[in-house]
Enzyme design. Structure first.
Site, PDB file in Angstrom:
ATOM      1  N   GLU A 128       0.859  -1.174   0.000  1.00  0.00           N
ATOM      2  CA  GLU A 128       0.000   0.000   0.000  1.00  0.00           C
ATOM      3  C   GLU A 128       0.903   1.234   0.000  1.00  0.00           C
ATOM      4  O   GLU A 128       1.881   1.270   0.753  1.00  0.00           O
ATOM      5  CB  GLU A 128      -0.895   0.034   1.236  1.00  0.00           C
ATOM      6  CG  GLU A 128      -1.911   1.156   1.159  1.00  0.00           C
ATOM      7  CD  GLU A 128      -2.884   1.202   2.349  1.00  0.00           C
ATOM      8  OE1 GLU A 128      -2.706   0.433   3.313  1.00  0.00           O
ATOM      9  OE2 GLU A 128      -3.804   2.017   2.268  1.00  0.00           O
ATOM     10  N   ALA A 269       1.638  -0.119  10.789  1.00  0.00           N
ATOM     11  CA  ALA A 269       1.379  -1.512  10.449  1.00  0.00           C
ATOM     12  C   ALA A 269       0.535  -1.567   9.181  1.00  0.00           C
ATOM     13  O   ALA A 269       0.046  -0.546   8.719  1.00  0.00           O
ATOM     14  CB  ALA A 269       0.644  -2.219  11.586  1.00  0.00           C
ATOM     15  N   MET A 270       0.360  -2.783   8.655  1.00  0.00           N
ATOM     16  CA  MET A 270      -0.334  -2.932   7.380  1.00  0.00           C
ATOM     17  C   MET A 270      -1.230  -4.159   7.396  1.00  0.00           C
ATOM     18  O   MET A 270      -0.802  -5.239   7.801  1.00  0.00           O
ATOM     19  CB  MET A 270       0.717  -3.015   6.260  1.00  0.00           C
ATOM     20  CG  MET A 270       0.134  -3.193   4.884  1.00  0.00           C
ATOM     21  SD  MET A 270      -0.897  -1.769   4.418  1.00  0.00           S
ATOM     22  CE  MET A 270      -2.074  -2.592   3.372  1.00  0.00           C
ATOM     23  N   GLU A 271      -2.447  -3.966   6.923  1.00  0.00           N
ATOM     24  CA  GLU A 271      -3.514  -4.960   7.084  1.00  0.00           C
ATOM     25  C   GLU A 271      -3.572  -6.027   5.987  1.00  0.00           C
ATOM     26  O   GLU A 271      -4.656  -6.563   5.724  1.00  0.00           O
ATOM     27  CB  GLU A 271      -4.853  -4.214   7.119  1.00  0.00           C
ATOM     28  CG  GLU A 271      -5.309  -3.576   5.777  1.00  0.00           C
ATOM     29  CD  GLU A 271      -4.931  -2.112   5.588  1.00  0.00           C
ATOM     30  OE1 GLU A 271      -3.974  -1.652   6.262  1.00  0.00           O
ATOM     31  OE2 GLU A 271      -5.581  -1.431   4.783  1.00  0.00           O
ATOM     32  N   ASN A 272      -2.466  -6.402   5.348  1.00  0.00           N
ATOM     33  CA  ASN A 272      -2.473  -7.410   4.286  1.00  0.00           C
ATOM     34  C   ASN A 272      -3.351  -8.605   4.677  1.00  0.00           C
ATOM     35  O   ASN A 272      -3.303  -9.072   5.804  1.00  0.00           O
ATOM     36  CB  ASN A 272      -1.058  -7.905   4.036  1.00  0.00           C
ATOM     37  CG  ASN A 272      -0.060  -6.775   4.004  1.00  0.00           C
ATOM     38  OD1 ASN A 272      -0.143  -5.916   3.154  1.00  0.00           O
ATOM     39  ND2 ASN A 272       0.856  -6.755   4.962  1.00  0.00           N
ATOM     40  N   HIS A 304      -6.723  -2.057  15.065  1.00  0.00           N
ATOM     41  CA  HIS A 304      -6.927  -1.313  13.818  1.00  0.00           C
ATOM     42  C   HIS A 304      -6.710  -2.221  12.608  1.00  0.00           C
ATOM     43  O   HIS A 304      -7.558  -2.305  11.721  1.00  0.00           O
ATOM     44  CB  HIS A 304      -5.972  -0.115  13.784  1.00  0.00           C
ATOM     45  CG  HIS A 304      -6.053   0.704  12.543  1.00  0.00           C
ATOM     46  ND1 HIS A 304      -6.811   1.851  12.462  1.00  0.00           N
ATOM     47  CD2 HIS A 304      -5.476   0.554  11.334  1.00  0.00           C
ATOM     48  CE1 HIS A 304      -6.692   2.355  11.252  1.00  0.00           C
ATOM     49  NE2 HIS A 304      -5.882   1.593  10.540  1.00  0.00           N
ATOM     50  N   GLU A 305      -5.579  -2.903  12.583  1.00  0.00           N
ATOM     51  CA  GLU A 305      -5.269  -3.741  11.413  1.00  0.00           C
ATOM     52  C   GLU A 305      -6.235  -4.921  11.334  1.00  0.00           C
ATOM     53  O   GLU A 305      -6.686  -5.282  10.250  1.00  0.00           O
ATOM     54  CB  GLU A 305      -3.821  -4.240  11.466  1.00  0.00           C
ATOM     55  CG  GLU A 305      -2.759  -3.147  11.622  1.00  0.00           C
ATOM     56  CD  GLU A 305      -2.884  -1.986  10.649  1.00  0.00           C
ATOM     57  OE1 GLU A 305      -3.393  -2.181   9.519  1.00  0.00           O
ATOM     58  OE2 GLU A 305      -2.499  -0.861  11.030  1.00  0.00           O
ATOM     59  N   HIS A 308      -9.518  -3.874   9.851  1.00  0.00           N
ATOM     60  CA  HIS A 308      -9.459  -3.675   8.398  1.00  0.00           C
ATOM     61  C   HIS A 308      -9.916  -4.912   7.627  1.00  0.00           C
ATOM     62  O   HIS A 308     -10.273  -4.810   6.460  1.00  0.00           O
ATOM     63  CB  HIS A 308      -8.029  -3.351   7.965  1.00  0.00           C
ATOM     64  CG  HIS A 308      -7.692  -1.889   7.920  1.00  0.00           C
ATOM     65  ND1 HIS A 308      -8.535  -0.937   7.377  1.00  0.00           N
ATOM     66  CD2 HIS A 308      -6.573  -1.213   8.305  1.00  0.00           C
ATOM     67  CE1 HIS A 308      -7.945   0.261   7.442  1.00  0.00           C
ATOM     68  NE2 HIS A 308      -6.764   0.122   8.011  1.00  0.00           N
ATOM     69  N   GLU A 327      -9.871   4.071   6.160  1.00  0.00           N
ATOM     70  CA  GLU A 327      -9.055   4.532   7.287  1.00  0.00           C
ATOM     71  C   GLU A 327      -9.867   5.303   8.333  1.00  0.00           C
ATOM     72  O   GLU A 327      -9.720   5.077   9.529  1.00  0.00           O
ATOM     73  CB  GLU A 327      -7.869   5.363   6.787  1.00  0.00           C
ATOM     74  CG  GLU A 327      -6.866   4.558   5.947  1.00  0.00           C
ATOM     75  CD  GLU A 327      -6.301   3.332   6.655  1.00  0.00           C
ATOM     76  OE1 GLU A 327      -6.474   3.200   7.877  1.00  0.00           O
ATOM     77  OE2 GLU A 327      -5.683   2.490   5.962  1.00  0.00           O
TER      78      GLU A 327
HETATM   79  N1  TRP Z   1      -3.110   0.810   5.746  1.00  0.00           N
HETATM   80  C1  TRP Z   1      -2.110   1.088   6.746  1.00  0.00           C
HETATM   81  C2  TRP Z   1      -2.903   1.414   7.990  1.00  0.00           C
HETATM   82  O1  TRP Z   1      -3.428   0.571   8.610  1.00  0.00           O
HETATM   83  C3  TRP Z   1      -1.259   2.247   6.361  1.00  0.00           C
HETATM   84  C4  TRP Z   1       0.118   1.959   5.850  1.00  0.00           C
HETATM   85  C5  TRP Z   1       0.990   1.059   6.332  1.00  0.00           C
HETATM   86  C6  TRP Z   1       0.808   2.633   4.823  1.00  0.00           C
HETATM   87  N2  TRP Z   1       2.162   1.155   5.659  1.00  0.00           N
HETATM   88  C7  TRP Z   1       2.081   2.102   4.729  1.00  0.00           C
HETATM   89  C8  TRP Z   1       0.466   3.650   3.956  1.00  0.00           C
HETATM   90  C9  TRP Z   1       3.015   2.553   3.817  1.00  0.00           C
HETATM   91  C10 TRP Z   1       1.393   4.117   3.036  1.00  0.00           C
HETATM   92  C11 TRP Z   1       2.649   3.571   2.963  1.00  0.00           C
HETATM   93  O2  TRP Z   1      -3.137   2.509   8.341  1.00  0.00           O
HETATM   94 ZN    ZN Z   2      -5.509   1.696   8.551  1.00  0.00          ZN
END
Ligand code: TRP
Ligand code: ZN
Length: 883
Positions: A128, A269-272, A304-305, A308, A327
């Site tokens: 993302e 963090a990232m919600e993959n 949060h993640e 998502h 978001e």
């Molecule tokens: N979607 C992620 C969140 O939960 C945001 C995010 C994680 C992100 N890593 C990133 C956005 C790198 C841009 C670039 O909020």
């Molecule tokens: Zn998010």
């Protein structure tokens, strides 16, 4: 100067893609110095968009070495396709076809931490928003949803763990010590939710039984040294899963849910799908190394993640202008979760303070944009406080207007109707409308108009008729590209208080029934009058309770009214608000006096409020801590037309000292009462007690007494948890006791040198210290062996903390603070543009300061603007700042 200007992308230009990708099969061959990525895609023309003749297929790609292209199993010659810096185009001969592409990439050299990169000894991805195009050629846009299978092949010794989205379906060994695992994700998803991790990781495992009785395998993967620090994240995950079932009726959908902690990560963090990748700072928590704030952050980010998975993954965004769809909604969900887990009022106070000091400033600056932006150059720049926090406030207002049940009906319909789709903010609103028979046409201006609305209110008491009328006037300052604004829908939660502080029955002229003792007024006009009748005495209004709308409320309270509300408002949030606004009023008044060169004198009413609150044993200690915390310098800067940072700093310091000295005795008795030796637990009751104790310790140290010093040193040495130890360190670092300060800093660094997250704290405490010479200290710390510009957490804790928390040093009048920041931005722009761009914020706010500082700040902005080959990220912020 750059030759080619990056181009602006507009929401109004959105159209559907020319092609869909139904299936994506990926094979990654990971090697030490490169990776080969083989993709095989089942592609189909989009009949809606094709028109006459078949359009070219134009795939996104960046920094890729193209090895081969096969169309329906026939290798294409170089004349059969075109490619440039950012695309690969070809002319398909059929409506559906299979396209196979091999690219070669260099994860080791990827310092931008976007796409596939190496963090320490592991491989991981961040896709993302537009990182997937750095892995392979693809339709890298969120409305193209595809079913993915992923095979990862790597050396078994170095990378025993190979992960991707979905469920593992096959694995095996190859010759030469290599092995492979294949993952299949049954849910169609956009490429930004793709993830891959390979490394030598240890696993913490647990399970969760869903409301329908399915057992989910929960896994947290971390580097072996961190194994003991995952319990809190795991507990938080289970609580989140339960909460989403109970509050939203949402159940988890795969058989396995994984979290991986990585040290080098641009965001939280990232919600993959099925494989959340976390900044280790948002997973790891142990009482000895993490503060209470860190514990709460881990809980919030895990939630949060996880949330998502429904608000973002099952229902995703059509395009990146809709980012707040996932978001804003998800931040609202995680805030409500945290409120339910801990103290709801304290959580709200923290969020509102943060919003007002930071998002309001963004809304008033050159990067101001609506919750749903109309245009952008670089989407990474729009992961903003406006999209996240103000977006959450907008969802909160919908919740307030519909009530919990109506809101739930709306979200049920939204998830039902759009499951598996990529949709817009309008679709979200439409679902809430349809489920409730509501009309949010005007409300939607919150999505399209930028800027923080001002809400002026005035009350008039008519003793003869027993009526109290409230006149509201709303307006909104111009923002870039939007000079005129139309009225917003502003929900104002409110009550009327009698002379004892009791809520009075609310009866509105023109309405039949009574509204009870608290109500929500819906303000929709530029000017609107509400008349309350049948009142036995003149009321004092308690307005905007719980901060029911993200506006600047201006009501002509007398200071005595604020004192009364701070002591008597039955609404906890508004008690804090009254104390806070009293403090703001006092501080602003003193700033004027200071600037006029007159001696400062303390308003005894502020002392009186603090004394009362400190003595009120019925209050939650965490509430007391919030109430006695003065408004931040950043908030005072935001409130000022033109901020005199020296005056703000001196006055705020003086008030803090005066409060400390005046209340010393009472502060001591609280400190002694709360300084208890009990085993640590990460629970709200203990958070609250430590929060008050350490706030009090901070005040006591301002008295500079030997007693305070020895209590502080003792707490530093004897603490059985990082919250207490760190609070003592902060107090020492901000004190004049140089010997003890130096000793504590040295001892701390020696003890925690192998714990990067603790060292981040050590850097940030020093970077934030207001003593003169702050810049030199930071420059020295840049040379410390634990510091590196390559790690975003380090950059944030040293450079970021200095520029955003240490206003008095950053804004030193010779401009050296600005020059330092610009130097770092220019360095980072070459390695990590996202991080470089985020550091721009303090410089972009140059209009807030005096002419001399403005010039110095602009000089640095121009210097940045002049760098050849500037990234689009920094270019966008710097050019908008100078516009
Ligand atoms: N979607 C992620 C969140 O939960 C945001 C995010 C994680 C992100 N890593 C990133 C956005 C790198 C841009 C670039 O909020
Ligand atoms: Zn998010």
């Amino acid at each position: 100067m750059r030759t080619e200007q990056p181009k602006t992308i507009h929401l109004k230009d959105y159209r559907e893609p020319d092609y869909w990708i139904d299936e994506t099969h990926l094979t990654f061959e990971l090697f030490d110095d490169h990776a080969l990525v083989h993709s095989r895609m089942s592609i189909r023309v989009n009949p809606g968009e094709a028109g006459d003749g078949r359009p070219d297929l134009v795939l996104d790609g960046q920094n890729l070495e193209l090895m081969s292209v096969e169309l329906d199993d026939k290798r294409l010659a170089s004349g059969d396709f075109q490619f440039d810096e950012n695309t690969l185009s070809l002319k398909p001969e059929r409506d559906t076809f299979e396209l196979a592409i091999t690219t070669r990439i260099k994860p080791r050299e990827n310092t931008a931490l976007e796409g596939l990169y190496q963090s320490g000894s592991m491989f991981c991805t961040q896709c993302e928003a537009e990182g997937f195009r750095k892995i392979t050629y693809y339709l890298d846009r969120p409305d193209v949803m595809s079913r993915f299978t992923t095979t990862v092949i790597a050396d078994k010794g170095d990378y025993p763990v190979l992960l991707s989205n979905g469920n593992p379906i096959a694995r095996g060994d190859h010759d030469g010590g290599r092995h492979w695992v294949t993952w299949e994700d049954p849910f169609p998803k956009p490429a930004y939710l793709f993830a891959l991790v390979a490394g030598d990781l240890c696993l913490i495992q647990d399970s969760f039984t869903t409301m329908s009785g399915r057992t989910i395998d929960l896994r947290i993967y971390v580097e072996p040294d961190n194994r003991e620090q995952c319990g809190h994240a795991m507990d938080s995950l289970k609580r989140s899963m339960r909460w989403d079932e109970e509050v939203y009726g949402r159940e988890y959908d795969l058989d396995i849910f994984m979290i991986v902690a990585v040290n080098d990560f641009n965001m939280g963090a990232m919600e993959n799908k099925g494989l959340n990748v976390f900044n280790s700072s948002c997973v790891l928590a142990h009482p000895e190394t993490a503060t209470d704030a860190a514990f709460q952050r881990v809980e919030a980010v895990v939630a949060h993640e996880y949330f998502h998975n429904w608000s973002g993954n099952r229902v995703t965004c059509r395009d990146w202008f809709q980012l707040s769809l996932k978001e804003g909604f998800t931040v609202f969900r995680d805030a409500e979760f945290s409120a339910d887990m801990n103290s709801a009022t304290v959580k709200r106070i923290e969020d509102v303070s943060f919003l007002r000091a930071n998002q309001f400033a963004e809304d008033a600056g050159p990067m101001a944009h609506p919750v749903r932006p109309d245009s952008f150059i670089e989407i990474s720049n729009f992961y903003t406080l406006t999209v996240y926090e103000k977006g959450a406030e907008v969802v909160r207002m919908l919740h307030t207007l519909l009530g919990p049940e109506g809101f739930r009906k709306g979200t049920d319909l939204y998830f039902d109707r759009h499951d598996g789709q990529a949709v817009t903010c309008d679709d979200f609103i439409k679902a809430l409308e349809d489920a409730n028979g509501a009309d949010f046409t005007q409300f939607k201006r919150w999505y399209s108009q930028a800027g923080t609305p001002r809400l002026n209110a005035e009350g008039r008491w008519d003793a003869a008729t027993g009526t109290f009328s409230l006149l509201f006037r709303q307006s909104c300052p111009p923002t870039p590209g939007q000079s005129e604004k139309l009225p917003f829908v502003i929900p104002v939660r409110m009550a009327l208080l009698d002379g004892e502080g009791n809520e009075m029955p609310l009866r509105l002229a023109g309405e039949d029934g009574e509204r009870g003792s608290e109500t929500v007024l819906s303000i929709t006009e530029a000017e609107q009058l509400f008349t309350f009748t049948d009142l036995s005495e003149e009321p004092l209004p308690s307005l905007l309770r719980g901060f029911s709308a993200p506006v600047k409320l201006i009501y002509p309270y007398h200071r005595d009214d604020r004192v009364f509300l701070a002591k008597n408002d039955p609404d906890g949030f508004n008690r804090w608000e009254a104390a806070q606004s009293l403090a703001v009023d006092v501080l602003q008044g003193l700033v004027e006096i200071h600037v006029a060169g007159r001696p400062l004198m303390m308003d005894q009413r502020l002392i009186d409020v603090y004394r009362t609150v400190l003595g009120d044993d019925s209050l939650d200690p965490a509430m007391v801590a919030e109430i006695i915390r003065l408004p931040s310098e950043a908030y005072l800067v935001e409130l000022a037309e033109q901020a005199d940072i020296d005056a703000i700093h001196i006055v705020r310091d003086w008030v803090r000292h005066t409060l400390a000295v005046t209340l010393e005795e009472q502060l001591w008795s609280i400190y002694r009462r709360l300084d208890e030796r009990i085993p640590y637990s990460a629970e709200a009751v203990q958070f609250a007690r430590r929060s008050l104790k350490n706030t009090v310790l901070g005040y006591l140290m301002l008295t500079e007494s030997q007693d305070a010093l020895s209590a502080c040193v003792r707490q530093f040495v004897e603490a059985n948890n990082m919250t207490d130890r760190q609070a003592a360190l902060v107090a020492l670092v901000n004190s004049p006791f140089d010997d003890q300060k130096r000793a504590a800093l040295t001892e701390f660094a020696e003890r925690w040198k192998d714990y990067p997250l603790v060292m981040d704290q050590w850097f940030s405490i020093q970077a934030s210290a207001a003593q003169p010479g702050g810049l030199e200290r930071v420059q020295e710390l840049m040379e410390h062996p634990a510091f590196t510009l390559r790690n975003p957490n380090k950059v944030r804790s040293l450079i970021g903390a200095f520029a955003s928390q240490n206003l008095i040093n950053f804004h030193r009048s010779d401009g050296e603070g600005y020059r330092f920041l610009a130097d770092q931005i220019l360095l980072l722009d070459g390695t990590n543009p996202q991080i470089a761009s985020r550091l721009m914020t303090p410089l972009s706010r140059w209009r807030k300061y005096d002419p001399a500082r403005q010039n110095l700040m602009k000089r640095e902005l121009s210097r940045i603007m002049g760098k050849p080959e500037l990234s689009p990220d920094v270019f966008e912020v710097v050019s908008k700042s100078l516009a």
